[in-house]
Design an enzyme around this catalytic site. Structure first.
Site, PDB file in Angstrom:
ATOM      1  N   GLU A   5      36.673  15.727  10.748  1.00  0.00           N
ATOM      2  CA  GLU A   5      36.361  17.035  10.175  1.00  0.00           C
ATOM      3  C   GLU A   5      36.662  18.150  11.191  1.00  0.00           C
ATOM      4  O   GLU A   5      37.139  17.916  12.292  1.00  0.00           O
ATOM      5  CB  GLU A   5      34.905  17.099   9.697  1.00  0.00           C
ATOM      6  CG  GLU A   5      34.745  17.088   8.182  1.00  0.00           C
ATOM      7  CD  GLU A   5      35.377  18.281   7.482  1.00  0.00           C
ATOM      8  OE1 GLU A   5      35.724  19.288   8.159  1.00  0.00           O
ATOM      9  OE2 GLU A   5      35.568  18.220   6.257  1.00  0.00           O
ATOM     10  N   GLU A  32      34.102  12.891   8.223  1.00  0.00           N
ATOM     11  CA  GLU A  32      33.762  12.935   6.801  1.00  0.00           C
ATOM     12  C   GLU A  32      34.221  11.670   6.103  1.00  0.00           C
ATOM     13  O   GLU A  32      35.319  11.158   6.370  1.00  0.00           O
ATOM     14  CB  GLU A  32      34.401  14.141   6.106  1.00  0.00           C
ATOM     15  CG  GLU A  32      34.097  14.174   4.600  1.00  0.00           C
ATOM     16  CD  GLU A  32      34.667  15.381   3.889  1.00  0.00           C
ATOM     17  OE1 GLU A  32      35.145  15.212   2.752  1.00  0.00           O
ATOM     18  OE2 GLU A  32      34.643  16.497   4.470  1.00  0.00           O
ATOM     19  N   ARG A  34      28.133  23.203  -3.117  1.00  0.00           N
ATOM     20  CA  ARG A  34      28.504  23.072  -1.718  1.00  0.00           C
ATOM     21  C   ARG A  34      27.353  23.262  -0.730  1.00  0.00           C
ATOM     22  O   ARG A  34      27.530  23.026   0.468  1.00  0.00           O
ATOM     23  CB  ARG A  34      29.611  24.085  -1.384  1.00  0.00           C
ATOM     24  CG  ARG A  34      30.925  23.755  -2.064  1.00  0.00           C
ATOM     25  CD  ARG A  34      32.021  24.726  -1.683  1.00  0.00           C
ATOM     26  NE  ARG A  34      32.307  24.760  -0.261  1.00  0.00           N
ATOM     27  CZ  ARG A  34      33.049  23.869   0.379  1.00  0.00           C
ATOM     28  NH1 ARG A  34      33.587  22.849  -0.289  1.00  0.00           N
ATOM     29  NH2 ARG A  34      33.271  23.988   1.674  1.00  0.00           N
ATOM     30  N   GLU A  92      31.965  21.384  -7.764  1.00  0.00           N
ATOM     31  CA  GLU A  92      31.104  20.876  -6.706  1.00  0.00           C
ATOM     32  C   GLU A  92      30.086  21.928  -6.302  1.00  0.00           C
ATOM     33  O   GLU A  92      30.373  23.131  -6.299  1.00  0.00           O
ATOM     34  CB  GLU A  92      31.916  20.436  -5.486  1.00  0.00           C
ATOM     35  CG  GLU A  92      32.642  21.557  -4.786  1.00  0.00           C
ATOM     36  CD  GLU A  92      33.277  21.131  -3.468  1.00  0.00           C
ATOM     37  OE1 GLU A  92      32.901  20.080  -2.935  1.00  0.00           O
ATOM     38  OE2 GLU A  92      34.141  21.876  -2.976  1.00  0.00           O
ATOM     39  N   GLU A 105      30.142  14.000  -0.723  1.00  0.00           N
ATOM     40  CA  GLU A 105      30.954  13.942   0.488  1.00  0.00           C
ATOM     41  C   GLU A 105      29.991  13.863   1.678  1.00  0.00           C
ATOM     42  O   GLU A 105      29.124  14.728   1.817  1.00  0.00           O
ATOM     43  CB  GLU A 105      31.832  15.182   0.621  1.00  0.00           C
ATOM     44  CG  GLU A 105      32.788  15.403  -0.544  1.00  0.00           C
ATOM     45  CD  GLU A 105      33.568  16.702  -0.406  1.00  0.00           C
ATOM     46  OE1 GLU A 105      33.537  17.309   0.689  1.00  0.00           O
ATOM     47  OE2 GLU A 105      34.207  17.116  -1.391  1.00  0.00           O
ATOM     48  N   HIS A 123      28.544  18.040   0.091  1.00  0.00           N
ATOM     49  CA  HIS A 123      29.005  18.629  -1.164  1.00  0.00           C
ATOM     50  C   HIS A 123      28.885  17.593  -2.283  1.00  0.00           C
ATOM     51  O   HIS A 123      29.215  16.425  -2.080  1.00  0.00           O
ATOM     52  CB  HIS A 123      30.455  19.079  -1.046  1.00  0.00           C
ATOM     53  CG  HIS A 123      30.725  19.932   0.159  1.00  0.00           C
ATOM     54  ND1 HIS A 123      31.937  19.942   0.817  1.00  0.00           N
ATOM     55  CD2 HIS A 123      29.929  20.784   0.842  1.00  0.00           C
ATOM     56  CE1 HIS A 123      31.884  20.764   1.836  1.00  0.00           C
ATOM     57  NE2 HIS A 123      30.667  21.286   1.879  1.00  0.00           N
ATOM     58  N   ARG A 165      36.006  27.908  -0.939  1.00  0.00           N
ATOM     59  CA  ARG A 165      34.972  27.193  -0.200  1.00  0.00           C
ATOM     60  C   ARG A 165      33.840  28.095   0.289  1.00  0.00           C
ATOM     61  O   ARG A 165      32.882  27.610   0.867  1.00  0.00           O
ATOM     62  CB  ARG A 165      35.607  26.434   0.973  1.00  0.00           C
ATOM     63  CG  ARG A 165      36.385  25.206   0.537  1.00  0.00           C
ATOM     64  CD  ARG A 165      37.146  24.547   1.682  1.00  0.00           C
ATOM     65  NE  ARG A 165      37.624  23.218   1.314  1.00  0.00           N
ATOM     66  CZ  ARG A 165      38.706  22.971   0.612  1.00  0.00           C
ATOM     67  NH1 ARG A 165      39.439  23.984   0.176  1.00  0.00           N
ATOM     68  NH2 ARG A 165      39.068  21.736   0.315  1.00  0.00           N
ATOM     69  N   GLU A 192      29.363  14.263   5.472  1.00  0.00           N
ATOM     70  CA  GLU A 192      29.801  14.788   6.761  1.00  0.00           C
ATOM     71  C   GLU A 192      28.752  14.428   7.812  1.00  0.00           C
ATOM     72  O   GLU A 192      27.543  14.525   7.547  1.00  0.00           O
ATOM     73  CB  GLU A 192      29.990  16.305   6.691  1.00  0.00           C
ATOM     74  CG  GLU A 192      31.121  16.730   5.768  1.00  0.00           C
ATOM     75  CD  GLU A 192      31.267  18.237   5.643  1.00  0.00           C
ATOM     76  OE1 GLU A 192      32.354  18.689   5.237  1.00  0.00           O
ATOM     77  OE2 GLU A 192      30.299  18.971   5.946  1.00  0.00           O
ATOM     78  N   ASP A 205       0.852  -1.184   0.000  1.00  0.00           N
ATOM     79  CA  ASP A 205       0.000   0.000   0.000  1.00  0.00           C
ATOM     80  C   ASP A 205       0.887   1.232   0.000  1.00  0.00           C
ATOM     81  O   ASP A 205       1.532   1.557   0.998  1.00  0.00           O
ATOM     82  CB  ASP A 205      -0.903   0.000   1.233  1.00  0.00           C
ATOM     83  CG  ASP A 205      -1.820   1.221   1.299  1.00  0.00           C
ATOM     84  OD1 ASP A 205      -1.765   2.049   0.366  1.00  0.00           O
ATOM     85  OD2 ASP A 205      -2.562   1.356   2.282  1.00  0.00           O
TER      86      ASP A 205
END
Length: 475
Positions: A213, A221, A362, A360, A133, A270, A341, A135, A53
């Site tokens: 990290e 990470e 971010r 990437e 990635e 990311h 970054r 984290e 269902d």
């Protein structure tokens, strides 16, 4: 691992498998599952599926809620987290119809496949290759309270400086913002990360590397190798499952919440990306900015054009916007740059190989439904390619400096990501045509998603916050 039913049946007999477990994805991106005795698995299940269902999975109502799950046996793996020997696999969902069943167009895995098919129909590329990635935080324990008379939570982390004055204690702790690549004995989760990575390999998830990290209180990470978009969405679901269950098996708890700790770096996801056509890289040009082609720049233009509405899909929690603030290694300003970054789109300077040339995004976090998120990212990029959107011409960069250091008046002139879930949902309601092209995201799905997430935001906004008592109790 498996290519046909006979191989599965042979494996069941040879390894004493007792159950087959089938995992399905709900609207928010949580796995649900149902299991059958292994002896029941046969060709008929591969043809006609397992009925269930679908009305309890959160999607928009359809004329028929009875659905069938069709296993994808290439994803089968022995689940190490259950006692009875169990082979688990994901798959696709079909709506029961006549003369033949049809794919349920709101089901996340089907949405991702539709986005790929749309890209191929446009002739832009054959493959979308991504690399997320992951984290996350690992704690020794946590408690939470949500009652009319008490609201709060508490985290226990022996690695953190919070624990420096408590026993048992070995005297080694990692300070706030000081955890990046922390080593033993301060890095207390090294063995756990190794175990997680070994388990991920069994699930077909290829790990690139893992490390501690920035966050000093158990922030970690794991970055995985690049792969085809739908397969990496499968891998993202597996990674979240393995991370949480491996931590639990070791008496700890793991969360991928974007901002579990006030004043520390948050958890992003990311997403690196590139396109291939006929096996050749679409994004590489030795003479372009960052060695990126015009097609790549147009893809970036599409991402930045739709960055605010994308957030409703890539950052779909109220907690997400506690991470997207200046100063904590999370992007805020809409723009692109090389090795920066603080920009929403970053071009890694260390990538030299033409076949891996990429950028990437971010801002996403792991609260997203990965199939929806990766499909939406692809659709935004394809829109940029179709309309030849030049990000430099739109004033979105390249920003080869720290955007957080800009004076306030200059920052104000630039575009910014939403500051709240409600703001992101407003953006999605105003900007969603790029998602519905080719029928990739059905409107009923987007409407249901907005309705569901707005209910989250409204409910959470009405709950008194402990910080409010600290700020206002004596006024």
């Amino acid at each position: 691992m498996f290519q046909n039913v006979q191989q599965i049946q042979d494996f069941i007999r040879q390894n004493g498998i007792a159950f087959l477990d089938f995992k399905m994805i709900d609207l928010r991106g949580r796995w649900k599952h149902l299991s059958i005795p292994a002896a029941r698995f046969n060709e008929d299940i591969m043809t006609h599926g397992i009925g269930f269902d679908g009305s309890n999975y959160g999607y928009a109502q359809v004329e028929r809620s009875d659905m069938v799950f069709l296993p994808d046996i290439t994803t089968a793996v022995v689940d190490p987290f259950v006692k009875a020997p169990t082979l688990t696999m994901i798959g696709d969902v079909m709506v029961i119809d006549h003369p033949a069943n049809r794919p349920f167009d709101q089901y996340p895995r089907n949405v991702a496949k539709s986005a790929i098919a749309h890209m191929q129909a446009l002739g832009v590329a054959d493959e979308m290759i991504i690399g997320p990635e992951y984290e996350f935080h690992v704690f020794d324990g946590m408690t939470r309270t949500l009652r009319p008379d008490a609201v709060g939570y508490r985290l226990q982390c022996s690695e953190s400086v919070w624990s420096a004055g408590e026993f048992p204690n070995n005297g080694f702790h990692t300070g706030p913002h000081d955890g990046y690549h922390a080593d033993l004995p301060g890095d207390r989760t090294f063995d756990l990360r190794n175990q997680i990575c070994l388990e991920l390999a069994k699930w077909g998830v290829d790990v690139k590397y893992h490390h501690h990290e920035v966050g000093g209180s158990g922030q970690l990470e794991i970055e995985v190798e690049l792969g085809e978009m739908t397969r990496l969405a499968d891998a993202t679901m597996a990674a979240k499952y393995v991370i949480r269950n491996t931590a639990a098996a070791n008496g700890m708890t793991a969360t991928l919440m974007p901002k579990p700790i006030y004043g520390e770096a948050g958890n992003g996801m990311h997403v690196h990306m590139l396109l291939r056509k006929n096996g050749q890289p679409v994004f590489y040009d030795p003479n372009g900015y960052g060695q990126l082609s015009r097609t790549a720049m147009h893809f970036i233009g599409g991402l930045l054009t739709h960055a605010r509405s994308l957030c409703a899909i890539t950052n779909p929690s109220t907690n997400s916007y506690k991470r997207l603030i200046p100063g904590f290694e999370a992007p805020v300003t809409i723009g692109y740059a090389m090795a920066n970054r603080s920009a929403v789109v970053r071009i890694p300077a260390y990538v030299k190989s033409p076949d891996k040339k990429r950028f990437e995004l971010r801002n996403p976090d792991a609260m997203c439904n990965p199939y929806f998120a990766y499909a939406a990212i692809l659709m935004a990029g394809l829109d940029g390619i179709e309309h030849e959107i030049d990000p430099a011409g739109r004033g979105w960069g390249p920003f080869d400096f720290n955007l957080f250091d800009l004076p306030a008046d200059e920052r104000k002139r630039l575009g910014h990501l939403p500051a709240s879930l409600d703001e992101a949902l407003d953006a999605l309601e105003a900007d969603h045509d790029y998602l519905t092209r080719g029928g990739v995201f059905p409107m009923p799905l987007l409407e249901t998603l907005v309705k569901t997430l707005r209910a989250d935001a409204q409910e959470i906004s009405r709950i008194p916050h402990p910080a409010e008592f600290d700020r206002y109790f004596d006024l």
